[in-house]
Design a protein around this motif. Sequence first.
Motif, PDB file in Angstrom:
ATOM      1  N   VAL A  75       0.873  -1.113   0.008  1.00 55.95           N
ATOM      2  CA  VAL A  75      -0.106  -0.005   0.235  1.00 55.95           C
ATOM      3  C   VAL A  75       0.760   1.262   0.042  1.00 55.95           C
ATOM      4  O   VAL A  75       1.708   1.277   0.569  1.00 55.95           O
ATOM      5  N   PRO A  76       0.593   2.186  -1.147  1.00 58.51           N
ATOM      6  CA  PRO A  76       1.452   3.422  -1.048  1.00 58.51           C
ATOM      7  C   PRO A  76       1.517   3.978   0.249  1.00 58.51           C
ATOM      8  O   PRO A  76       0.648   4.030   1.024  1.00 58.51           O
ATOM      9  N   LYS A  77       2.668   4.800   0.813  1.00 58.24           N
ATOM     10  CA  LYS A  77       3.035   5.282   2.080  1.00 58.24           C
ATOM     11  C   LYS A  77       1.721   6.430   2.055  1.00 58.24           C
ATOM     12  O   LYS A  77       1.401   6.696   3.285  1.00 58.24           O
ATOM     13  N   GLY A  78       1.674   7.277   0.967  1.00 56.47           N
ATOM     14  CA  GLY A  78       0.736   8.403   1.481  1.00 56.47           C
ATOM     15  C   GLY A  78      -0.870   7.796   1.816  1.00 56.47           C
ATOM     16  O   GLY A  78      -1.394   8.494   2.448  1.00 56.47           O
ATOM     17  N   GLN A  79      -1.169   6.842   1.160  1.00 59.80           N
ATOM     18  CA  GLN A  79      -2.514   6.127   1.522  1.00 59.80           C
ATOM     19  C   GLN A  79      -2.447   5.929   2.985  1.00 59.80           C
ATOM     20  O   GLN A  79      -3.350   6.272   3.639  1.00 59.80           O
ATOM     21  N   ILE A  80      -1.233   5.363   3.379  1.00 60.77           N
ATOM     22  CA  ILE A  80      -1.296   4.606   4.818  1.00 60.77           C
ATOM     23  C   ILE A  80      -1.313   5.947   5.616  1.00 60.77           C
ATOM     24  O   ILE A  80      -2.215   5.963   6.519  1.00 60.77           O
ATOM     25  N   ASP A  81      -0.623   6.929   5.398  1.00 62.61           N
ATOM     26  CA  ASP A  81      -0.505   8.244   6.117  1.00 62.61           C
ATOM     27  C   ASP A  81      -1.841   8.791   6.219  1.00 62.61           C
ATOM     28  O   ASP A  81      -2.263   9.351   7.346  1.00 62.61           O
ATOM     29  N   ALA A  82      -2.744   8.645   5.270  1.00 62.23           N
ATOM     30  CA  ALA A  82      -3.796   9.273   5.300  1.00 62.23           C
ATOM     31  C   ALA A  82      -4.719   8.726   6.214  1.00 62.23           C
ATOM     32  O   ALA A  82      -5.847   9.360   6.809  1.00 62.23           O
ATOM     33  N   ILE A  83      -4.723   7.401   6.242  1.00 61.48           N
ATOM     34  CA  ILE A  83      -5.503   6.691   6.874  1.00 61.48           C
ATOM     35  C   ILE A  83      -5.302   7.171   8.477  1.00 61.48           C
ATOM     36  O   ILE A  83      -5.899   7.242   9.519  1.00 61.48           O
ATOM     37  N   VAL A  84      -3.814   6.852   8.828  1.00 62.62           N
ATOM     38  CA  VAL A  84      -3.371   7.022  10.137  1.00 62.62           C
ATOM     39  C   VAL A  84      -3.784   8.569  10.628  1.00 62.62           C
ATOM     40  O   VAL A  84      -4.283   8.843  11.911  1.00 62.62           O
ATOM     41  N   ALA A  85      -3.758   9.432   9.637  1.00 62.13           N
ATOM     42  CA  ALA A  85      -4.546  10.739  10.101  1.00 62.13           C
ATOM     43  C   ALA A  85      -5.750  10.795  10.552  1.00 62.13           C
ATOM     44  O   ALA A  85      -6.023  11.790  11.410  1.00 62.13           O
TER      45      ALA A  85
END
Lengths: 92, 230
Positions: free
Chosen positions: B182-192
């Motif tokens: 999973v692209p890091k940007g996508q993970i970061d968006a979920i974590v946020a």
Amino acid sequence: MDASEIMEHVRRTVAEAGELPLAGIAPATPLIGPRAVVKSRALVEILLALEEFAEEHLGVTFDWTSDSAMSQSRSIFRTVESLATHLHGLKG
Amino acid sequence: MDGPRTLVVSGASRGIGRHVAMRAQAAGWRVIGLARQTDAGAPFEMRACDVADSAAVRETFRALRGEPRLHGLVNAAGIASMNLLLATPPETMRRLVEVNLLGTMYCCAEMGRLLARRRGGRIVNFSTIAVALGLRGEAAYVAAKSGVEGFSRAFAREMADFAVTVNTIAPGPVETDLIRHVPKGQIDAIVARQVVPRMAEAEDVWQLVAFLLGDAAAMMSGQVLHVGGA
């Protein structure tokens, strides 16, 4: 173990799990449906106990999971007698 | 009866399941890990079992009848597929449901019978933050995991008669193989979007599993708990 001994064991198991007097458990005693003498929890306890009994004393596997298990018209759990008959039949 | 309690962990070959199995073993449990392929290097006992195969699950759990202190099940086996539903092949949808939902149900039913006989035990299932957030691109995965949450709530009521608790842990992204692609940007968006906006570690999940497996959690059942907060 013959049919009458299996019947007697089923009666005792139902009485114990349902916390009912043994004298009140007859072959025609209903186990499911509106006239059932045991609640669903006790029925599960009965089936768990009979599963163990079937393996240890009859040398057969009693698989009580089926789509018709709780059907009032087709279930082997309709009465004490239908359950005992099923167990005896498993012996082949 | 003396001796360690026995814990069955599905998906024990990697990811959260592996971490839970190792930490439980270190905490004194006798761990039996289930995975499609066993790992001779695992520091705990492993048995081969595909949780999506009901016959294999039945055979595996029936072999556990003799375990004297069987007490817990952690259903960590799972697969994910991040894709728009319109681009998801039916075979992938089917497999997501088979492994994530049916696999959990098969293991719960078999373990439930064993624990009911013992009049006590703990079952921990796994969902995902994707359910609570309704994450775009995870519709099929969310469908399967929503099923796990609903199933677990109802199953908890059925097992309460036997002093068996059933809870679901729904973590946010955890650094495992499951999200490797999973692209890091996508993970970061979920974590946020989490209440606690940082990526969880497998250890965070273990801490909650350990609580749910313990005696202190006897009154907690039928709950969905979000690691990270949703």
